[in-house]
Every structure is written in C-alpha cells, then in structure tokens.
Motif scaffolding. Structure first.
Motif, mmCIF file in Angstrom:
data_model
loop_
_atom_site.group_PDB
_atom_site.id
_atom_site.type_symbol
_atom_site.label_atom_id
_atom_site.label_comp_id
_atom_site.label_asym_id
_atom_site.label_seq_id
_atom_site.Cartn_x
_atom_site.Cartn_y
_atom_site.Cartn_z
ATOM 1 N N VAL A 74 34.683 44.997 42.759
ATOM 2 C CA VAL A 74 34.853 44.425 41.420
ATOM 3 C C VAL A 74 36.019 45.098 40.709
ATOM 4 O O VAL A 74 36.835 44.428 40.060
ATOM 5 C CB VAL A 74 33.543 44.561 40.616
ATOM 6 C CG1 VAL A 74 33.761 44.155 39.164
ATOM 7 C CG2 VAL A 74 32.454 43.698 41.251
ATOM 8 N N ALA A 75 36.151 46.425 40.858
ATOM 9 C CA ALA A 75 37.281 47.133 40.250
ATOM 10 C C ALA A 75 38.599 46.588 40.797
ATOM 11 O O ALA A 75 39.538 46.332 40.040
ATOM 12 C CB ALA A 75 37.174 48.636 40.520
ATOM 13 N N SER A 76 38.672 46.385 42.108
ATOM 14 C CA SER A 76 39.906 45.858 42.720
ATOM 15 C C SER A 76 40.215 44.469 42.190
ATOM 16 O O SER A 76 41.375 44.146 41.875
ATOM 17 C CB SER A 76 39.755 45.781 44.250
ATOM 18 O OG SER A 76 39.419 47.031 44.788
ATOM 19 N N SER A 103 28.037 48.345 34.882
ATOM 20 C CA SER A 103 28.308 49.742 35.200
ATOM 21 C C SER A 103 29.711 50.155 34.728
ATOM 22 O O SER A 103 29.884 51.227 34.141
ATOM 23 C CB SER A 103 28.163 49.949 36.713
ATOM 24 O OG SER A 103 28.691 51.195 37.082
ATOM 25 N N LEU A 104 30.697 49.298 34.952
ATOM 26 C CA LEU A 104 32.070 49.612 34.513
ATOM 27 C C LEU A 104 32.137 49.681 32.983
ATOM 28 O O LEU A 104 32.843 50.525 32.421
ATOM 29 C CB LEU A 104 33.052 48.559 35.044
ATOM 30 C CG LEU A 104 33.261 48.548 36.554
ATOM 31 C CD1 LEU A 104 34.135 47.365 36.973
ATOM 32 C CD2 LEU A 104 33.890 49.853 37.030
ATOM 33 N N ARG A 105 31.374 48.791 32.336
ATOM 34 C CA ARG A 105 31.345 48.810 30.878
ATOM 35 C C ARG A 105 30.713 50.103 30.378
ATOM 36 O O ARG A 105 31.250 50.781 29.500
ATOM 37 C CB ARG A 105 30.560 47.591 30.380
ATOM 38 C CG ARG A 105 30.501 47.459 28.873
ATOM 39 C CD ARG A 105 29.878 46.148 28.448
ATOM 40 N NE ARG A 105 28.570 45.901 29.039
ATOM 41 C CZ ARG A 105 27.437 46.522 28.710
ATOM 42 N NH1 ARG A 105 27.461 47.457 27.771
ATOM 43 N NH2 ARG A 105 26.301 46.226 29.311
ATOM 44 N N LEU A 143 35.193 51.947 31.209
ATOM 45 C CA LEU A 143 36.457 51.556 31.847
ATOM 46 C C LEU A 143 36.927 50.186 31.374
ATOM 47 O O LEU A 143 38.131 49.909 31.351
ATOM 48 C CB LEU A 143 36.301 51.543 33.376
ATOM 49 C CG LEU A 143 35.729 52.796 34.035
ATOM 50 C CD1 LEU A 143 35.991 52.779 35.521
ATOM 51 C CD2 LEU A 143 36.345 54.037 33.423
ATOM 52 N N ILE A 144 35.980 49.322 31.046
ATOM 53 C CA ILE A 144 36.335 47.985 30.579
ATOM 54 C C ILE A 144 35.442 47.631 29.384
ATOM 55 O O ILE A 144 34.435 48.292 29.124
ATOM 56 C CB ILE A 144 36.124 46.914 31.669
ATOM 57 C CG1 ILE A 144 34.647 46.877 32.092
ATOM 58 C CG2 ILE A 144 37.016 47.171 32.871
ATOM 59 C CD1 ILE A 144 34.287 45.681 32.966
ATOM 60 N N ALA A 145 35.824 46.571 28.684
ATOM 61 C CA ALA A 145 34.950 45.991 27.668
ATOM 62 C C ALA A 145 34.821 44.504 27.952
ATOM 63 O O ALA A 145 35.789 43.867 28.368
ATOM 64 C CB ALA A 145 35.534 46.227 26.274
ATOM 65 N N LEU A 146 33.606 43.984 27.753
ATOM 66 C CA LEU A 146 33.398 42.553 27.952
ATOM 67 C C LEU A 146 33.513 41.872 26.593
ATOM 68 O O LEU A 146 32.800 42.221 25.652
ATOM 69 C CB LEU A 146 32.020 42.308 28.575
ATOM 70 C CG LEU A 146 31.832 42.977 29.941
ATOM 71 C CD1 LEU A 146 30.422 42.760 30.472
ATOM 72 C CD2 LEU A 146 32.859 42.445 30.930
ATOM 73 N N ILE A 147 34.423 40.918 26.518
ATOM 74 C CA ILE A 147 34.725 40.256 25.259
ATOM 75 C C ILE A 147 34.251 38.809 25.351
ATOM 76 O O ILE A 147 34.367 38.190 26.416
ATOM 77 C CB ILE A 147 36.248 40.298 24.986
ATOM 78 C CG1 ILE A 147 36.720 41.753 25.043
ATOM 79 C CG2 ILE A 147 36.579 39.675 23.653
ATOM 80 C CD1 ILE A 147 38.206 41.898 24.794
ATOM 81 N N PRO A 198 40.948 55.557 36.012
ATOM 82 C CA PRO A 198 39.706 55.627 36.804
ATOM 83 C C PRO A 198 39.390 54.318 37.502
ATOM 84 O O PRO A 198 38.812 54.324 38.602
ATOM 85 C CB PRO A 198 38.635 55.969 35.754
ATOM 86 C CG PRO A 198 39.269 55.779 34.427
ATOM 87 C CD PRO A 198 40.723 55.889 34.597
ATOM 88 N N LEU A 199 39.811 53.208 36.912
ATOM 89 C CA LEU A 199 39.586 51.923 37.575
ATOM 90 C C LEU A 199 40.425 51.847 38.853
ATOM 91 O O LEU A 199 39.953 51.381 39.899
ATOM 92 C CB LEU A 199 39.955 50.770 36.627
ATOM 93 C CG LEU A 199 39.322 49.414 36.960
ATOM 94 C CD1 LEU A 199 37.818 49.457 36.799
ATOM 95 C CD2 LEU A 199 39.911 48.304 36.105
ATOM 96 N N GLU A 200 41.653 52.356 38.781
ATOM 97 C CA GLU A 200 42.505 52.364 39.973
ATOM 98 C C GLU A 200 41.929 53.269 41.054
ATOM 99 O O GLU A 200 41.976 52.931 42.242
ATOM 100 C CB GLU A 200 43.929 52.816 39.604
ATOM 101 C CG GLU A 200 44.785 51.653 39.104
ATOM 102 C CD GLU A 200 46.136 52.082 38.554
ATOM 103 O OE1 GLU A 200 46.332 53.288 38.315
ATOM 104 O OE2 GLU A 200 46.971 51.197 38.341
ATOM 105 N N HIS A 201 41.389 54.404 40.638
ATOM 106 C CA HIS A 201 40.778 55.299 41.627
ATOM 107 C C HIS A 201 39.632 54.602 42.342
ATOM 108 O O HIS A 201 39.514 54.657 43.563
ATOM 109 C CB HIS A 201 40.288 56.584 40.952
ATOM 110 C CG HIS A 201 41.375 57.572 40.704
ATOM 111 N ND1 HIS A 201 41.786 58.482 41.637
ATOM 112 C CD2 HIS A 201 42.174 57.767 39.633
ATOM 113 C CE1 HIS A 201 42.780 59.207 41.157
ATOM 114 N NE2 HIS A 201 43.036 58.793 39.934
ATOM 115 N N LEU A 202 38.788 53.955 41.544
ATOM 116 C CA LEU A 202 37.670 53.219 42.131
ATOM 117 C C LEU A 202 38.174 52.156 43.112
ATOM 118 O O LEU A 202 37.715 52.071 44.249
ATOM 119 C CB LEU A 202 36.884 52.510 41.026
ATOM 120 C CG LEU A 202 35.584 53.132 40.564
ATOM 121 C CD1 LEU A 202 34.938 52.249 39.516
ATOM 122 C CD2 LEU A 202 34.652 53.334 41.746
#
Lengths: 244, 244
Positions: free
Chosen positions: A165-167, A212-214, A218-222, A234-238
């Motif tokens: 999902v991060a990718s 989990s990312l929220r 790392l992210i926000a859901l809009i 950190p998203l890139e690392h994941l």
DNA sequence: CTGCCCCTTTGATCTGAATCAACGGGACTG
DNA sequence: CAGTCCCGTTGATTCAGATCAAAGGGGCAG
C-alpha cells in the motif's frame, strides 16, 4: 525539455484539432509536427466512456488502439472463478490496446468519465511504419511500462501488505509530483476493492493498511477519496521494504 | 515464416561472424541482412559468463546491452533485508540490459555457462536509429516482454501456490515446444529456491507443489533436474486457475 | 573411500492475510 | 424521507503458505 515542449505547444495553430489536448506532450503525439499530427488525428476519432463502460474486453479481437486524454481506467484479467487482477491503472497520456496477440488479454474499464482518441490498429501500424519518430516513442513507452510492470512484480512477489500500500500511494504521489512538484494531495478514483485487486490483497487488508498508515501519521485521509502525504521519508522506507 | 527464415539462414555466407549463431533468427539479428549484420556484430564483442557471475548488478550504470546466445540467467532485485524477487529468467535469444533509466534496476546472474554478445549502449542506440527494422523488432520484443510481465503479475497477485507452479512449468514446456513440437521433457537449470523467488513462494512450498503434481500423475521428476509432462490438460486447467 | 556442502524433500508449528461478520455512512430512488 | 445499495472500516476466526526443523542424497575435494 519543458521549454522545448512549451515552444512546440505554443507553435500549434489555434484551429488545430489537437489544440486543446492537455496530454499531447505526455504521449507520442508530442513527437509529431503540427501537420503530421493533424494527419494522424484524422486517422481516428474521439469518444467518451462513462464509469463502468469498457473500451474492450478480454478475448475481444484487438481492432483499435487508444490514447487516453482524460479520466482513469483499470486494466484487468478475471480468473474463471472470479478472482481478479488489475494489471495497471491507465491515466491520461497513456496508450492502450497495443498487443502482440490478435486478441486482448485484459479488459479495460473506465473508473470515471474517460475521453480518448481511438485508431484502427491497421492504420495506426501503417502510420507508425512511415514515421520512425513514432516508433521510437512507442518503444520508449513500452520500455517504460515494462519497467513499471516489473516493479509491480517485485511488489506482488515479495512485499508485505503495508509495504504494497505504501508503494502504491507513493507511485500515485510521484505521478502527481511530476506535474506539480509541491502538490501533496492525491485523489484515488478507484475503490478499496480495486486497489486490493491491483496489489494482490483483499479490500479489508487494504483498509487496515490505510488505517495503520494514518495512525502512524504518514498520511491523512481526506473526504472525497483523497489522501494527503504527511511524511514522505518513512513512507519511502516502508515502500522500499526496510521492515519499518 | 519458418521457410523464409530458413532461407535467410542458408543465405548467410560461410565465413560470416554470426554464421554459427543458433539464436540469430530468434532475435532482432534475424531482421538484418548479411552485410548489416556483420556491421552490427562489429560494434560489440562476445564473451562467456560462468555460473554465479553477473553481467551487471542492480545500481550499475547501464553502459552495455546484451544478446544471450547460450545458457540461462536470472534477473532479480534484492530488498534491503534480503528478500529476493526474480523478475524473469533470460534464455538464448533474449535481449538484455535495455532500460529507460541510466541505471540497472536488476541484477543479471548466470545460472549456467552463458555465451553472449555485448554492445556499448550508445553505439547500439545509434545503430538502431539508423536501422528502422531493428527498432520495429525491439518494439516487438519489448511488447512481448511486457505481455509476459503482466502474465506474471496475474500469477503473483491471484494464483495459489500449486497454480503458480503449474503455470511456471507450462511456460517452460511451451518454450521448448515452440522448437520441438513433441518434446515433453524440460530441463530446469534453476534451483527450487530460484523458482520460489520467481513465483513469490518459498522453496519448501515449491517442492511440495512439485510433489503434489507428481502424485496426481501430471508430471514426472527425472534425474538431472528434468521434468516430464505426463498430462497436459489438467495442468493447463490448474494453471488457468480453474480450482482443480 | 570419507567428509563436507548444498539441494531437495518432508514433517511440525506458526502467522500474516483471507474470510466471515457486522456496522456506519453517503448516494441514489421511489 | 424511508429504503436500498454500495463502500469503507473494524472485529473475530480461519487457513494457505511461511517458518522452523530434520533427514536423505548427489557431487566433489582431498
């Protein structure tokens, strides 16, 4: 490059049939001069597909090729028992329908209203043969898609659910960034089920990964199916698979 | 087609540098006339890689392109923690090393002794620009590889372990069959671990799938890393995902 | 021949993601 | 505005395949 392209765009006569096309320079049309472009355009026609409509189905003979100018499609294969794999999402500027086989191996279905140009394959092939610069662009596009497909192979073969999902999200952000460097919000016109069928997961697992990312910030859901990138690193690392 | 190619092969002078190349007609070299082919060959050189040697590593700048004439390679990516995904196995006639990026995204490692031609990328690109028929072949090869990659995406995203192994074996059998229509035995030069890293599984799961297929009477395991196809149809059903 | 290494196979156990289930919310419909 | 449908989220349980463990076999160096 941008300047050069900008010049070429400006150089297009006002009444040119492609004058208002926003993706002309993102696809091989950008390699053609105004006159050749007009000839090319005349080989085909434009049309619109509504959400849920298909440009072609798996198994159809491949008679047309398409150039998407607006909207998003999903390109998928169904297994006999209903399992579905979305090979890729198709966006404005993407070329669609080229196949070495006589028959389409995938279905192309619109996710939202889609505008496109369509060309009879035979005429398109003849035109490409007569215009080597098109051939070069086509090759570059195929190579690019191959690279993307292999990236997806690594993702599907070896990454965990949250890494997938991060990718996926990063790829979306990067696509937006290519045009708007400081744009940190992306719209996802596809459902969780679509994303799941692209990432080899289920909709529940995708949903949990978003949550989990929220929660990790790392992210926000809009609202309106949008996602904001809060912490890129950190998203890139994941996404790279660094077991974070 | 075979006849035409046979003629072209026969037409090559005895002392031609590619006179003994067995895969010439399987790759874009087959689209060149004797004189152009000799010119092309002179752009590069030939070499051999022993098992375990790499033609290039992930991260290397892409200075050369390769044409494999004998042996098998694996093309893989490593994740930081050691997880490995083999994007594809490369066989005689396959072209290798073309990338849109400046840098290789994968490592190409020989599984067995490999003979190959190598060309400086710059010279190769120039030659291709001057010979449109090469460009067309290159495009066809890229399109073909893209189709294979998307097939792999469906496999990795949605097929079960035994379906993956069945698909993998069938692809091997079909590759052999393209040359020898009634040949039902294939050699697998890669280890179970390699197959696992190609199919997104573990070596244990691959081994169990082989055992299961053998017990069902679909294949036989023959010494010296070979597999015999006993019952094609049920294997095809499995590979297609018909929940057999 | 012996010993070592690597590969393969098989068995036992564990686990990440699938499946099953339920609920809340927005969009469209009659 | 109630009813329906679809979508997204969350929780409980299950399961396919991973992991851990061990044994057998072939190739090869000494």
């Amino acid at each position: 490059m941008t300047d050069e392209r900008g010049l070429r765009l400006a150089a297009l006569p006002r009444d040119h049939p492609c004058g208002r096309c926003e993706v002309r320079l993102d696809t091989f049309c950008g390699a053609l001069k105004a006159k050749e472009l007009a000839e090319f355009k005349a080989l085909g026609s434009t049309a619109r597909a509504e959400p849920g409509q298909c440009l072609f189905h798996e198994g159809d003979t491949a008679e047309l090729v398409f150039n998407v100018t607006r909207g998003t499609l999903k390109l998928y294969r169904l297994l006999p028992d209903g399992r579905r794999q979305i090979a890729s999402f198709i966006q404005p500027g993407d070329f669609l329908g080229l196949t070495v086989e006589e028959v389409h191996a995938y279905t192309a279905e619109a996710l939202e209203p889609v505008d496109y140009c369509r060309f009879p394959r035979e005429r398109f092939d003849r035109f490409a043969d007569e215009h080597p610069e098109i051939g070069r662009e086509l090759y570059a596009m195929a190579a690019h898609e191959l690279a993307a497909a292999r990236e997806q192979i690594v993702l599907l073969g070896r990454k965990t659910a949250i890494e997938r999902v991060a990718s996926f999200l990063l790829a979306r952000f990067d696509r937006v960034r290519a045009r708007n460097p400081d744009w940190e919000i992306v719209r996802l016109p596809m459902t969780r089920t679509d994303i799941a069928d692209h990432l080899g997961l289920t909709k529940e697992t995708v949903s949990r990964a978003f949550t989990s990312l929220r929660r990790r910030g790392l992210i926000a859901l809009i609202p309106d199916a949008r996602v904001e990138l809060l912490r890129r690193e950190p998203l890139e690392h994941l996404a790279a698979g660094e077991r974070g």
